[in-house]
Design a protein around this motif. Structure first.
Motif, PDB file in Angstrom:
ATOM      1  N   UNK A  93       0.835  -1.203   0.000  1.00 37.31           N
ATOM      2  CA  UNK A  93       0.000   0.000   0.000  1.00 37.31           C
ATOM      3  C   UNK A  93       0.870   1.252   0.000  1.00 37.31           C
ATOM      4  N   UNK A  94       1.854   1.309   0.884  1.00 36.09           N
ATOM      5  CA  UNK A  94       2.720   2.475   0.959  1.00 36.09           C
ATOM      6  C   UNK A  94       4.067   2.039   1.532  1.00 36.09           C
ATOM      7  N   UNK A  95       5.128   2.724   1.088  1.00 36.30           N
ATOM      8  CA  UNK A  95       6.462   2.465   1.623  1.00 36.30           C
ATOM      9  C   UNK A  95       6.899   3.681   2.426  1.00 36.30           C
ATOM     10  N   UNK A 178      13.420  -4.854  13.900  1.00 36.04           N
ATOM     11  CA  UNK A 178      12.159  -5.399  13.399  1.00 36.04           C
ATOM     12  C   UNK A 178      11.197  -4.274  13.038  1.00 36.04           C
ATOM     13  N   UNK A 179      11.123  -3.250  13.889  1.00 38.19           N
ATOM     14  CA  UNK A 179      10.204  -2.139  13.616  1.00 38.19           C
ATOM     15  C   UNK A 179      10.642  -1.350  12.390  1.00 38.19           C
ATOM     16  N   UNK A 180      11.920  -1.113  12.279  1.00 38.41           N
ATOM     17  CA  UNK A 180      12.397  -0.310  11.158  1.00 38.41           C
ATOM     18  C   UNK A 180      12.360  -1.079   9.847  1.00 38.41           C
ATOM     19  N   UNK A 181      12.418  -2.406   9.940  1.00 41.92           N
ATOM     20  CA  UNK A 181      12.382  -3.191   8.705  1.00 41.92           C
ATOM     21  C   UNK A 181      10.964  -3.301   8.157  1.00 41.92           C
ATOM     22  N   UNK A 182       9.956  -3.102   9.026  1.00 44.48           N
ATOM     23  CA  UNK A 182       8.565  -3.154   8.569  1.00 44.48           C
ATOM     24  C   UNK A 182       8.193  -1.773   8.043  1.00 44.48           C
ATOM     25  N   UNK A 183       8.787  -1.369   6.983  1.00 53.03           N
ATOM     26  CA  UNK A 183       8.519  -0.061   6.400  1.00 53.03           C
ATOM     27  C   UNK A 183       7.591  -0.143   5.200  1.00 53.03           C
ATOM     28  N   UNK A 184       7.232  -1.353   4.811  1.00 54.87           N
ATOM     29  CA  UNK A 184       6.278  -1.538   3.731  1.00 54.87           C
ATOM     30  C   UNK A 184       4.930  -1.938   4.346  1.00 54.87           C
ATOM     31  N   UNK A 185       3.948  -1.062   4.225  1.00 55.31           N
ATOM     32  CA  UNK A 185       2.612  -1.345   4.757  1.00 55.31           C
ATOM     33  C   UNK A 185       1.831  -2.114   3.697  1.00 55.31           C
ATOM     34  N   UNK A 186       1.281  -3.261   4.104  1.00 55.31           N
ATOM     35  CA  UNK A 186       0.591  -4.137   3.155  1.00 55.31           C
ATOM     36  C   UNK A 186      -0.865  -4.330   3.553  1.00 55.31           C
TER      37      UNK A 186
END
Length: 338
Positions: A93-95, A178-186
């Motif tokens: 959805x957004x990066x 882990x938090x910073x790697x989840x930068x792609x919202x799906x």
């Protein structure tokens, strides 16, 4: 005064006066109407109802309109959808990107350092435990002092605390990574994007900020009705309901639901135990699986569309219902299922 006898023949003018035919007809019509209304009120059944207004929603909370939030703080780099886009589960959805482009690299370096610190502390503990066992043996042989053994014990505990600190620090770094790697919202599931609240690449968002609004597909619809507290005790799960949808032509006869045209059948699924801020109680109405006419397709009755419902209660005589309405009494309490 002497008695006088009156005979109808003496009033010839009065005898010549005739009641107009129209008046006789009207009189007979009024009498027949009174009798008909009396029979109607005495014998015709009437279904009591309680009415509420509401809207189309979903029975399962996961099927309702939901917000898509930012998982980490950062700057919006790229949108992959727009208003009205259909998405499948897992679609991007957004990066988002952090303001520091080297943050992930620095976190990885920090993790390596903490791992080395943890390994060194673990090795030191192993060495201290060997020294503790050696001192214990010497103490048992009388070749070492009690103080030396106590110092060895203290040393082991200090090193174990350093191991625990290093493990906690490693865990903290892993969480940050882990938090910073989840930068792609799906997309959490199949659905439609109905609104994008974020901006362009110059927009900074914080963790938890609403980025978009999402409506799942293939959701089971339900009607959210609100009724008066006076009648809530009379409504039980499983009670039948007649529904009117916004924009759908209907002829509703409250006392005779079988004669209504354009209404749809439903069943009470949930009765809220407490009222909302306006004093109304919420009912959730689902489609009757045995209904002859199914609800309109979701192309015509969408989420958020207005609806009106009549919950069917006890069957009484029409005269009793008129008397009840005139006195503003509540409907009859159901006698079955108690």
């Amino acid at each position: 005064m002497p008695n006088q006898t009156f005979h109808s023949e003496s009033f010839s003018t009065l005898n010549r006066i005739q009641l107009p035919r129209l008046a006789r007809t009207v009189t007979w019509c009024i009498c027949i109407a009174i009798v008909a209304v009396g029979l109607f009120l005495a014998f015709v059944p009437w279904v009591q109802t309680t009415t509420g207004r509401g809207q189309v929603t979903a029975l399962d909370p996961d099927d309702r309109m939901q917000d898509i939030n930012a998982l980490v703080s950062g700057r919006i780099e790229e949108w992959f959808v727009r208003d009205g886009s259909e998405v499948s589960v897992g679609d991007p959805i957004v990066r988002l990107v952090d303001n520091d482009p080297l943050l992930l690299e620095r976190l990885n370096l920090e993790r390596l350092q903490v791992e080395s610190k943890l390994e060194a502390a673990s090795s030191a503990v192993q060495t201290a435990e060997i020294d503790l066992r050696r001192t214990k043996n010497l103490l048992d042989q009388g070749l070492a002092a009690e103080r030396d053994y106590e110092r060895a014990q203290i040393r082991v505990e200090e090193l174990r605390s350093r191991v625990a600190e290093a493990a906690a620090e490693l865990n903290r770094v892993d969480i940050s990574l882990s938090r910073q790697s989840v930068q792609m919202v799906r997309a959490p599931r199949d659905g439609v994007i109905v609104g994008i609240n974020g901006g362009d690449s110059a927009t900074y968002v914080s963790t938890g900020d609403i980025l978009a609004t999402f409506v799942p597909m293939d959701a089971t619809r339900a009607i959210e009705l609100y009724i008066d507290g006076r009648d809530i005790a009379l409504v039980q799960p499983g009670a039948p309901v007649r529904l009117q949808f916004e924009g759908w032509p209907v002829i509703q006869l409250s006392g005779w639901p079988s004669l209504a045209v354009g209404t749809f059948e439903g069943t009470v699924a949930v009765v809220d135990p407490s009222a909302n801020s306006t004093g109304k109680f919420r009912l959730l109405i689902v489609e009757d699986p045995e209904a002859e006419v199914p609800w309109p397709d979701d192309r015509f009755i969408r989420f958020g569309a207005k609806a009106r419902g009549w919950v069917l209660l006890e069957t009484v005589r029409a005269g009793y219902e008129v008397w009840r309405q005139l006195n503003n009494f509540p409907p009859d309490f159901p006698t079955t299922g108690q």
